[in-house]
Design a protein around this motif. Sequence first.
Motif, short mmCIF file in Angstrom:
data_model
loop_
_atom_site.label_atom_id
_atom_site.label_comp_id
_atom_site.label_asym_id
_atom_site.label_seq_id
_atom_site.Cartn_x
_atom_site.Cartn_y
_atom_site.Cartn_z
N HIS A 1 -8.42 35.67 8.35
CA HIS A 1 -9.43 35.01 7.77
C HIS A 1 -9.92 36.12 6.47
CE1 HIS A 1 -12.97 37.41 9.08
NE2 HIS A 1 -12.12 37.65 9.90
N THR A 2 -9.73 37.34 6.55
CA THR A 2 -9.90 38.13 5.40
C THR A 2 -9.04 37.83 4.28
OG1 THR A 2 -9.86 40.07 7.04
CG2 THR A 2 -10.54 40.62 4.98
N GLN A 3 -7.69 37.67 4.65
CA GLN A 3 -6.52 37.37 3.53
C GLN A 3 -7.15 35.97 2.92
OE1 GLN A 3 -2.18 37.81 4.59
NE2 GLN A 3 -3.27 38.80 6.56
N LYS A 4 -7.29 35.06 3.81
CA LYS A 4 -7.13 33.73 3.13
C LYS A 4 -8.45 32.89 3.58
CE LYS A 4 -2.61 33.12 2.49
NZ LYS A 4 -1.72 32.38 1.42
N GLY A 5 -9.50 33.40 4.07
CA GLY A 5 -10.64 32.68 4.40
C GLY A 5 -10.92 32.11 5.95
N ASN A 6 -12.08 31.99 6.12
CA ASN A 6 -12.23 31.29 7.82
C ASN A 6 -11.72 29.93 7.59
OD1 ASN A 6 -13.81 33.39 8.19
ND2 ASN A 6 -15.63 32.34 8.20
N GLN A 7 -11.59 29.10 6.80
CA GLN A 7 -10.99 27.78 6.84
C GLN A 7 -9.39 27.88 7.27
OE1 GLN A 7 -12.09 26.30 3.13
NE2 GLN A 7 -14.34 25.85 3.65
N PHE A 8 -9.01 28.80 6.45
CA PHE A 8 -7.45 28.60 6.58
C PHE A 8 -7.18 29.25 8.01
CE2 PHE A 8 -3.36 30.49 6.34
CZ PHE A 8 -2.53 29.77 5.61
N ALA A 9 -7.95 30.38 8.54
CA ALA A 9 -7.65 30.82 9.55
C ALA A 9 -8.10 30.02 11.08
CB ALA A 9 -8.82 32.12 9.90
N ILE A 10 -9.26 29.06 10.63
CA ILE A 10 -9.55 27.98 11.83
C ILE A 10 -8.25 27.16 12.24
CG2 ILE A 10 -10.87 26.39 12.66
CD1 ILE A 10 -13.32 27.43 11.11
N TYR A 11 -7.79 26.76 10.89
CA TYR A 11 -6.55 25.73 11.13
C TYR A 11 -5.39 26.26 11.38
CZ TYR A 11 -9.36 21.88 8.81
OH TYR A 11 -10.15 20.98 8.55
N SER A 12 -5.06 27.51 11.03
CA SER A 12 -3.83 28.16 11.41
C SER A 12 -3.98 28.51 13.04
CB SER A 12 -3.96 29.84 11.00
OG SER A 12 -3.97 29.76 9.57
N GLY A 13 -5.15 28.98 13.58
CA GLY A 13 -5.26 28.98 14.94
C GLY A 13 -4.78 27.54 15.63
N ASP A 14 -5.45 26.68 15.15
CA ASP A 14 -5.01 25.11 15.61
C ASP A 14 -3.67 24.94 15.58
OD1 ASP A 14 -8.00 25.14 15.70
OD2 ASP A 14 -8.31 23.58 14.33
N TYR A 15 -3.06 25.16 14.56
CA TYR A 15 -1.62 25.08 14.41
C TYR A 15 -0.73 25.77 15.48
CZ TYR A 15 3.04 25.27 12.91
OH TYR A 15 4.35 25.26 12.31
N LEU A 16 -1.28 26.94 15.69
CA LEU A 16 -0.70 27.72 16.89
C LEU A 16 -0.94 27.36 17.99
CD1 LEU A 16 -1.12 31.41 15.22
CD2 LEU A 16 1.13 30.23 15.43
N PHE A 17 -1.81 26.79 18.50
CA PHE A 17 -2.28 25.93 19.76
C PHE A 17 -0.92 25.00 19.84
CE2 PHE A 17 -6.76 27.69 20.00
CZ PHE A 17 -6.53 27.80 21.54
N CYS A 18 -1.04 24.05 18.82
CA CYS A 18 -0.06 23.19 19.01
C CYS A 18 1.30 23.75 19.28
CB CYS A 18 0.11 22.03 17.65
SG CYS A 18 -1.56 21.37 17.63
N VAL A 19 1.72 24.80 18.32
CA VAL A 19 3.04 25.31 18.47
C VAL A 19 3.23 25.82 20.05
CG1 VAL A 19 4.62 27.22 17.92
CG2 VAL A 19 3.34 25.92 16.16
N CYS A 20 2.29 26.28 20.69
CA CYS A 20 2.28 26.84 21.85
C CYS A 20 2.58 25.40 23.00
CB CYS A 20 1.12 27.40 22.46
SG CYS A 20 0.70 27.39 24.12
N PHE A 21 2.05 24.54 22.54
CA PHE A 21 2.48 23.32 23.34
C PHE A 21 3.82 22.57 23.05
CE2 PHE A 21 -2.02 23.47 24.39
CZ PHE A 21 -2.01 23.45 25.49
N THR A 22 4.01 22.61 21.85
CA THR A 22 5.34 22.29 21.57
C THR A 22 6.46 23.07 22.28
OG1 THR A 22 4.95 21.59 19.40
CG2 THR A 22 7.17 21.86 19.60
N ILE A 23 6.47 24.55 22.28
CA ILE A 23 7.39 25.20 23.08
C ILE A 23 7.30 24.95 24.38
CG2 ILE A 23 8.01 27.74 23.34
CD1 ILE A 23 6.65 28.50 20.85
N LEU A 24 6.19 24.94 25.12
CA LEU A 24 6.00 24.62 26.57
C LEU A 24 6.85 23.22 26.87
CD1 LEU A 24 2.22 25.41 27.66
CD2 LEU A 24 4.61 26.53 28.35
#
Lengths: 330, 330
Positions: free
Chosen positions: B108-131
């Motif tokens: 969020h320091t590099q790219k802003g809160n908005q980017f960080a929120i969606y990146s986290g969401d994306y990683l949640f989805c990746v977690c479920f894809t892998i599982l």
Amino acid sequence: MQVQVHPMWESYPKIKADLLSVLQMVESHVRIHDKNIESTIRDLIYSGGKLLRPAYTLLCSQIGSASSQEKERSIAVAAALETLHMATLVHDDVIDEADTRHSNPTIHTQKGNQFAIYSGDYLFCVCFTILSKHASSLAHLEFNARSMEKILTGELDQLNSRYRTVASVKDYLSRISGKTAQLFAVSCYSGAITSDASRRQAVTAWNMGHYIGMAFQIMDDVLDFKGDSQTLGKPSMADIRQGIYTLPLLYAMKAKPNVLHPLLAKKEALTENDLMQIMEIVEETRGVEKAQQVAEKYTNKALKALAKLPDGEYKRTLYEITTNLLHRTV
Amino acid sequence: MQVQVHPMWESYPKIKADLLSVLQMVESHVRIHDKNIESTIRDLIYSGGKLLRPAYTLLCSQIGSASSQEKERSIAVAAALETLHMATLVHDDVIDEADTRHSNPTIHTQKGNQFAIYSGDYLFCVCFTILSKHASSLAHLEFNARSMEKILTGELDQLNSRYRTVASVKDYLSRISGKTAQLFAVSCYSGAITSDASRRQAVTAWNMGHYIGMAFQIMDDVLDFKGDSQTLGKPSMADIRQGIYTLPLLYAMKAKPNVLHPLLAKKEALTENDLMQIMEIVEETRGVEKAQQVAEKYTNKALKALAKLPDGEYKRTLYEITTNLLHRTV
């Protein structure tokens, strides 16, 4: 809060009843030790959204010939997709700093950004819990998880292309394809496969959903240029200040780059006057009409896909809600 | 960025190699059209975390007698859990307004809160894809999704109990049980079940993970009262300003409520001086020592659970890393 679904479903009592089951299924999965938190999330569930995505899932679950035992599965899939949609809305509202949604104060306004971020995360997990409990197979689940990834990369793409005045119409279409059309496509496709529709029918449902989502998002963006904050329920022109340039503006930028680029370069500092000037240029260059024509094209493609599906009451309903949706003025 | 795992794994070449496979598996699932976004997320993957949770999964995947074909599955499960952990960290950093993690600037320091929120969401989805790609069953997946819900409700609980000066030690333990111990428990348990361990062994692994997580979080909170921002890599005392009262402070509040309550009532307005005074009271009332004793109890319970598991090299490694982890000073 009285439990109800959006008035647009009044004329479709069967869908309305099923949508209520969808909301109840979401609610039944929200179990939080702290009852105060639980009730905030419950209010969100019943906050009066149109429930379009689960409605498309339910309608498309009548494409195939699966037995009525599959009914619960289609309700579950619809519930999971609506939960996902809610999760992204909660995070979108933090990102857009939106104060209200469907005229209710947003979660981050009531409880702060932190609460909203974790609530969205929680809803993501609920979505996967529902899916893994009811999905027909791990492969179906993997497909859903990958689709969700696409939705998020669409959002990330949009953030990353903010304030990019060289953005093309093609970039815009690719962005909304991920951000919006993907979830409509998944909703229709998932409904079709829970009904044991043929592979070809499921693909048709996917395409229909994709076209509906494209037309829906373009219309949403068009209405931002037409409505005011009262009729739309969210501040118009907010997108421009945030550097999100949608189709009507992109057409105007193509036509009058020399006037618009220096204005847009002000970014967050755009004044009300600047915004009025931008709106005038969009009007002058017929940006809204051009965008509407593109929406119309997608609507026609959606209806063409719909025409290929087997006949039935669900098909007439799909036709009605789709044409109403894409010709809406608010 | 050179691909490497944390130096703590230097003495365990087999685990080190497997952890590298875990990171590579996470990376292989991050596929984003915009290469700029992709590389930000890739940097996050290789940003040098300790990889404790996937290491516990890998080690516990040697409890049972499953064939080496199951190796890939345990790497996948470890990858999914690490991805989940990354997702929560990205969101935590937005919420805590943390500037650095592992000495790197946060997303969020590099790219802003908005980017960080969606990146986290994306990683949640990746977690479920892998599982969903690698889980042994839908039931296992549902179990994982429900566990994740508990982690998030733990976080929500923590937010909701901020600035609550009546919080008891029991409330604190229940909070960290959800927020931290749950993921350690799932990591150990999931490793055990991919190895076809017996039900009893899997439950022992779960308990061990739970106790490790409890001791780990208490030690983390204890170190916040001991270290400075340099040795800990994150601003100490930040928790108190944010109204998160951890175990050492809770013991001090029990001993000297009349002095501490009025101070804490200042909330975000606490000055450096106030914080110094609070730290002195925590020292005076031996809050840190008392908290350390609780951590010690959990460590002993963890080691007792570990002792019940079948012998093997993995067991010695588990013993070593667990004792090192829970006796760390940084």
